[in-house]
Every structure is written in C-alpha cells, then in structure tokens.
Design a protein around this motif. Structure first.
Motif: not given
Length: 846
Positions: A136-142, A187-191
C-alpha cells in the motif's frame, strides 16, 4: 491517477516512512504460488486535519486496514480505487495487511520459473505506478519517503533491495526473514525487492560495494569482469563530472528473466533484461556497446531521476533524455566504445526521427494528464529526441557551462523533486545565456526539420552561393535555430578528407553560409557534420554523386552515419527509391569499418525491401542483399564479429531454395565458413529462418528445444513454432494470443514476434480485419505492457494496402476507445501510409 489528484494529494500529505514486510513463502518454507502476503505500515502527516484522501492498494484481498488504530471499512475497496482514508489527523499511522498477486506481465512482483532447475525467481518492477501491486503506497513521484523492507523467503534464497541487509533471522526450519537498512528519501517507483536463489558475484570500487546477480542456470554467462569494468568506468566518470558522489553504500545489478524493457533504475538495485544482455553465444561489438550503454544509462539515473526526481511525469522526458545523453557521453569518453555518438545517431536518433514523424508526435515536454498517457510516452521522442536536443543544448551553452549548471542542480535539489525549469535556472547562471526561447522552440513544439543545401558553383570551381534551406511540415511549421557544422570533404584517391569545418547558426527558412563564398567547392558538402543538431539532412547533387561511390572513404564513422541516415530519410520520405537505396547499401556497406553502422544499416536495408520496395522488385532486392552478405562473409576474418554479423545478415535475407540449402547445411554441420561457430543462438536463428520458409518441421523445433531446455530456448522455440507457415498454425497462434486467459509476457512477445513475417504476407492477410475485431478487448483485459505489445506487433504492418488503411479508419471512427489505444493504432496506420508512398516511388523508378 490524474495529475490533478496527485497535485492535490502532494499538497495535503508528507509521507514520513514506509515499513514493508513481505512473506513469499507458503508457510512451510516453500516458495508461494498465486499470491504473497504484504504488511505495510505507513506514517504520514496531513496539512489539513479532518481531510480525506486515498492510498493505492492493488491487492487481490485486503485482510485488514487500520488508520490511527481505527479499523477501516473495506466495503468500498477495489484494486483500481485503493483504500479511502477519511478523517485524517495531523500525524497518521496506517497499517494494511493484504494478499497481492504475483505478476506474469513483468509489472509488480514478477514470478518466473526457471525451466532448467524449476527454481523460482522474483523481482519487482514499479515504474510507472506499479509499487501499489506489492504494498500500500501513495504511488506518485513527488511523495518521497524512506523505506524499510523485510522479506520472509525460503532458506536457500537471496534477497536484494535498495539498501544492504542489516540482519537475517530464522523463520521456521525452512525459511528466513531478511531485514534491510532504511533507505534515504526516494520515490515509490524506484523501490525494489528481488528474491530467489540468485547467483552472486561481488566487487568493490571507490568505497562502493558492487554486486552482479543472475539466475543460477545463467551463471556461466555472467561475464562479471566486463560488467564491473563498465560500471567502474561509469562511476569514475560521473563522480568527476557531476561533482556529487553516489550516495548509497552499495550498487547491485541483477540480470533477470522475462523483463519487459532494457533495464530499470531502481536506486542501488538496478534490474536488467537477461534476454538482451547476458550472452550465451558469440556476439559482436554491436551487442557489447548496447549493453555498456544500458549499464551507463541506468547509472546516470542514480543522479538524474533517483537523487533528484521529477515532480510529475510531464518531466519524464528529462529523466530519460538526460540518461540517454549522459550514457553516450560517458561511453565515448570513458570506455573502449569511443565512437558511441555514431551509434547514438544511427540507432537512437533514427528512432526519434521515426517517432517524431508519426501522427502521434508530441512536444518533448508535454502535459501528462493521467498515468495511461504516461505509459505510451516511453517513446523515441522522450528518449532519443530529448537526448538529441540536450546534445544541441550542450553545443549551445558549451560543455563546461553545462557541467557547472548540472553540479549546481544536483547540489541544490538532492533528495527532492525538481522540474526542467529548475535545471534551466542553473544552466542560465552557469552560461550567462538566456535559454527560455531555446527551450520553447525545441521542447514545446513537435516534429523535425529538414536541412537542405542549395549550392551554386562558378566556372572557376568555387562556391558562388551556399544556402541552408530549412523545411518544416505544413502541420508543424516551426523553423528552429540550429547550431551546425558544415564539413567540406575532398577526394584523395579513395579517401574523403575533411578540409574544413564551418560552424553556423541556421535560423529561419534560408541561411546563407557567407564564409563559403569564393571557397573552392568540395567533393562533399555535409550539413550538421559532428551531428550537433536534431534534424534530417539532404545532400546536394554533387555530394550525393560522390558518396554513392565513396561513402566508405569518409574517415569519421560519425560523418558516414550522417550520410547513411540522410539516405534512409530520403527513402522514407519517398525521395529515393528503395531499389536505389539497396544499391547504395550493397555498394558501400561491405567497405564499412564500424560494425555498429554495418549491423544497423543492414537491418535498415532489409526493412527497405520488406516495407518500401515494390513487391514485384522485392525478390531482386532480397537476392542483392543475400549476395552482398554472402560475399562479405566469404572475406571476413574467421571467428570474428564481422563474420558473425555478415552470417546473420545472410540468414535474414535468404529466400531462395539454394539459399535455404545453405542454411540447412550450416544447421546440420556442413558447409559453414571456416571459423563460424554455429552455437546456440545462431542455431535458433537458422531454425527460425527455415521455419518461416516452410523448410523446418515442428519435430525439429522440439528436438532443438530438448537440447536447450532453458528460458531462452523456450522463447526461441515459441518464435520458431509461430513462424510455421500454415493456416492451421497461424489460427492456433492467434487463438492463444487473443484468449481471455492471456499468456505470460515472454510468451506473448514470442508469439507476436513469430506470427507476422515479411515472408508470409499473404498467409496472415485475413488477420488484418481480425485484429480490429479483438484489439479493444485485448487492451481492456491486459496489463499495459503486454497490451501495448499486442497493438504494436499485432497491427497488420505487412498488409500495405488501401484496404488496411480503410479498416484502420473505420475502427478509429468508433467512439469510446481509450486515447492511448487509439494513438498506437493510428501509429500503425502511419507506417502503412508511408510505405505506400515509398512503394509508389520505387515502382516509378522501375
């Protein structure tokens, strides 16, 4: 998610931490199947207590969710909408326990079974917004935050994430739990989280621990020495140029199966496509340079994208364009691939030029209203055109000023989010130049200009006038400022020697090169020499007549690439007949000394015949191409990359019974040129070519697969089977591609690769109409990556006729189709329209 929603949520929230626990076992220490357990603890603040928001949770089942100790009502939950969060407090703690599905599409947590040893390998892929498929995450880069990962896995597995593991604890007799150090803000997208019985090799460089991983069965092909060498050269170069050290204690790279793209820049845990970059057989320097470029591209992202990140996806271009530019810069300056800018021009920029001339063309910088728009914008404009414009910007402000501005940008915005405007500010300060007009002209307008020389030569053999004419398409009339070089080349025997290089700013429709008036006319006048600007080129009549016979005489591979590209653009624009292009290739290519240029131009020549030549002339074209390759192969050094390159070209061009017999002989172990090793990959290429011609049986394919029962073997066998040229086989392949159950991403790609062939145009003609019957349904039920592949590879690209255009237009006229799907279908149509014009030109030349 829309950009408006993301901006609103970013204004409201600050995410202070994620603690993520995954259990990928079945409870008994064995790898799980179907779903995995994920528990996420998110802490965040809210600027307006009492507000509502949502958190993305693309789970199969949410078991429980509590916000500040209060149970959330899960009645309205769906994987598409996530979890509604109401009544936020100033400080919040959310705990979500859920079961998530493993992925077979390469998005989320991919689960792949190795056919060699039946071991299971997992890796994550979160860009653009697929982290929500794992936690579960706030899935946006900023909405950056820190991440602490914990993973329970089978005892014999390894687990790799962004940071080093801190400790490992037993989790029963057959499992263990690995706890990782907390990451810096990102950011979430580079986890990233990758797990399985990976083979691991470690090294160290400049205080950074380096890791290279692959599946155990691929360990013999992990040439870690070369992989680490390129990585170390990249670190040294970027540290020196960027002025900011890589900030993490380790840098791991994993070569993973069934990967959709080339690689992904997860912070400190980069994933690469095993199929592209681990070589089981002999390859040429073309493949080695492509791999080096990808390694350096992802490494550049550690600064541009990971350390400093775009605020929203409308600056995606800046992430990718910068990494694209920086990787070629580093490759040319710090590795053995000193001609990397030649490859950039011939391979990457040609992709940008093609993309920029489609009906879907868009400015480099454009608004991304939602995530679906982002998904289809990982294209040649975002990567290659953007990098070409950055190269032009470097020429405009000077490399020293550009690097000074970059350093200030990294230092000012480290660990935060920034925009292109933030970078421009630093570049303006460093260079003292006003860059807003440059940016508007190059980044906010679409399409590509053409520069054409208008040359007049007096009776004394000197130029009386040289004018650079700039052209723009009627629908995109922007005339830009181009900083270019004009090279003057003289014939000296068979050599074309550059006498002078004149630099010029081209503006408006006509720019006079006054410095050339009265200068002795060159045998070749080459616009945009050194390839500073992003533009198509033309040659004047005198220069074209010279290069037709002497293109190999140009000493610089970059200059030769400019000429080859100009000919390719003329062909695609129906200014040069396909048969004349093929004649130029057959005359000049065997003398080419850059293997990258040779490989790429030979591929373009094959496309010229299949797409742009009059069908009645195509057999002649294939015969010319095959004869060129056969002759060059005979004179190539035994065992060399050149020999392999020409052998591949011959296999691709072979059509006749006599040529089939040669291929059959190579496959059976007879008649191969001395030194040519017919190894695993070349055997598959031979078998696929024979299969496409109806000269190989299904039993042969199964026998070959039995000898190569690997993931690569399964991919290649699937292509070979799909190529079998019978109506019954094509019907079976089509049924598998369009079945509602779907197929894994690797099989989807293989089946599509073999379904259509330039050798089987009549056989697959009935599927032109069928494509339009099913494409919307396939798009709707598939994940974005396989959906896009179905549209792009399933579109009837070889059915070059008015009927195909009519079918496309009828489909496009329907209401209710998603904009991204409409865009890709329209791009297919563009290719057919262009091919029809080129074929008409070729027919007239005959």
């Amino acid at each position: 998610m829309t950009q408006v929603e993301a901006a609103d949520r970013a204004r409201l929230l600050e995410v202070t931490g994620y603690d993520i626990t995954l259990d990928v076992t079945d409870g008994h220490g064995n790898p799980g199947d179907g779903t995995f357990r994920s528990t996420t603890v998110v802490t965040f603040t809210c600027a307006e207590p009492g507000s509502d928001t949502f958190i993305e949770t693309a789970a199969a089942t949410v078991r429980s969710a509590t916000l500040n100790g209060r149970e959330l009502n899960l009645g309205g939950f769906s994987p598409e909408k996530g979890l509604a969060l109401t009544g936020l407090e100033a400080d919040n703690r959310l705990v979500v326990e859920a079961d998530f599905a493993y992925s077979a599409s390469g998005q989320g947590l991919q689960r792949s079974v190795d056919p060699v040893d039946k071991e299971i390998y997992l890796y994550s892929q979160f860009e653009t917004a697929d982290a929500q498929r794992v936690f579960a995450c706030f899935d946006q880069p900023d909405l950056k935050s820190v991440f602490t990962w914990h993973a329970t896995v089978p005892k014999h597995w390894k687990v790799v994430s962004n940071m080093p593991a801190e400790r490992t604890e037993p989790a029963g007799p057959a499992a263990k739990t690995v706890h990782f150090a907390t990451t810096p803000r990102m950011s979430t997208y580079i986890g990233a989280i990758c797990a399985g019985p990976y083979h691991e090799v470690r090294d160290e460089h400049d205080g950074i621990s380096l890791g290279a991983f692959c599946r155990a069965s691929m360990a013999p092909y992990l040439d870690s020495g070369d992989l680490f060498l390129i990585t170390k050269q990249g670190f040294d170069f970027f540290h020196e140029q960027f002025g900011v050290r890589y900030p993490l204690p380790k840098y791991d790279q994993l070569w993973v199966p069934d990967f959709n793209a080339g690689a992904m820049e997860n912070f400190g845990c980069v994933t690469h496509a095993e199929a592209h970059y681990l070589f089981r057989s002999q390859v040429t320097d073309f493949e080695y340079e492509q791999r080096a470029n990808t390694i350096l591209h992802e490494l550049a992202h550690m600064w541009f994208g990971d350390l400093v990140t775009m605020r929203w996806w409308n600056d995606l271009w800046l992430n990718e364009s910068f990494a694209e530019w920086a990787s070629h810069w580093c490759n040319s300056e710090a590795t053995r691939f000193t001609d990397a800018w030649t490859t950039f021009l011939s391979v990457r920029k040609s992709w940008g030029y093609r993309q920029d001339q489609l009906s879907s063309t868009h400015p480099i910088y454009c608004e991304m209203p939602d995530l679906e728009a982002v998904e289809v914008n990982f294209d040649g404009i975002t990567y290659a055109k953007g990098a070409g414009v950055i190269k032009q910007l470097v020429a405009y402000v000077g490399l020293e000023s550009f690097v000074t501005g970059l350093r200030a940008y990294f230092q000012r915005h480290a660990w935060g989010n920034a925009t292109f405007d933030d970078l421009l500010v630093e570049l303006e300060v460093a260079s003292g130049r006003e860059l807003r007009k440059f940016a508007a002209q190059w980044l906010e307008t679409a399409q590509v200009n053409t520069l054409r020389p208008l040359v007049e030569i007096g009776p004394d053999g000197t130029y009386t006038s040289v004018v650079v004419q700039q052209e723009a398409p009627a629908d995109y009339p922007t005339l830009r400022t181009h900083r270019i070089g004009i090279g003057l080349y003289d014939l000296d025997g068979d050599r074309l020697v550059r006498r002078d290089l004149i630099e010029l700013d081209v503006t408006g429709e006509r720019t006079e090169a006054a410095a050339l008036t009265g200068v002795r006319a060159a045998d070749v006048l080459l616009l945009n020499d050194d390839d500073l600007s992003y533009t198509k080129l033309r040659l004047d009549e005198r220069s074209m007549a010279t290069v037709v016979n002497h293109i190999a005489g140009l000493e610089s591979s970059l200059s030769r690439a400019l000429v080859w590209n100009a000919a390719w653009d003329m062909l695609r624009d129906a200014e040069l007949a396909a048969r004349d292009y093929v004649t130029l290739v057959c005359a000049g290519l065997p003398r080419e000394t850059d293997i990258n240029l040779t490989t790429w131009t030979a591929r373009q020549a094959a496309s010229a015949i299949s797409q742009y030549a009059d069908p009645e002339w195509q057999p002649t074209g294939w015969a010319k191409l095959a004869e060129m390759a056969r002759t060059a192969l005979a004179s190539a050094e035994p065992g060399s990359g050149w020999q392999l390159s020409w052998a591949r070209s011959f296999i691709g061009a072979a059509r006749t019974p006599a040529e089939q017999a040669v291929l059959r002989g190579w496959l059976d172990g007879t008649g191969a040129p001395e030194g040519l090793v017919v190894d695993t990959e070349l055997r598959w290429q031979l078998l696929q070519s024979l299969s496409s011609l109806g000269a190989a049986t299904r039993e042969e394919i199964e026998d070959e697969l039995a000898a190569d029962r690997t993931a690569s073997g399964e991919r290649e066998a699937a292509i070979a089977r799909a190529l079998i040229p019978t109506a019954e086989n094509k019907a079976a392949v089509w049924a598998e591609l369009t079945d509602e159950a779907g197929v894994p991403n690797w099989l989807n790609r293989s089946l599509l690769s073999g379904f259509q062939s330039s050798k089987q145009v009549a056989l697959t003609a009935p599927y032109a109409a069928k494509f339009f019957d099913v494409v919307a349904d396939v798009w709707q039920r598939s994940d974005s990556e396989p959906a896009q592949e179905f549209v792009m590879l399933g579109y009837p690209v070889y059915q070059i006729s008015e009927e195909t255009i009519a079918l496309t237009d009828t489909w496009l006229a329907r209401d209710g189709q998603p904009a991204s799907l409409r865009r890709l279908v329209a791009e297919g149509r563009d290719g057919v329209v262009r091919a029809l014009k080129a074929r008409a030109k070729d027919r007239s030349a005959g």
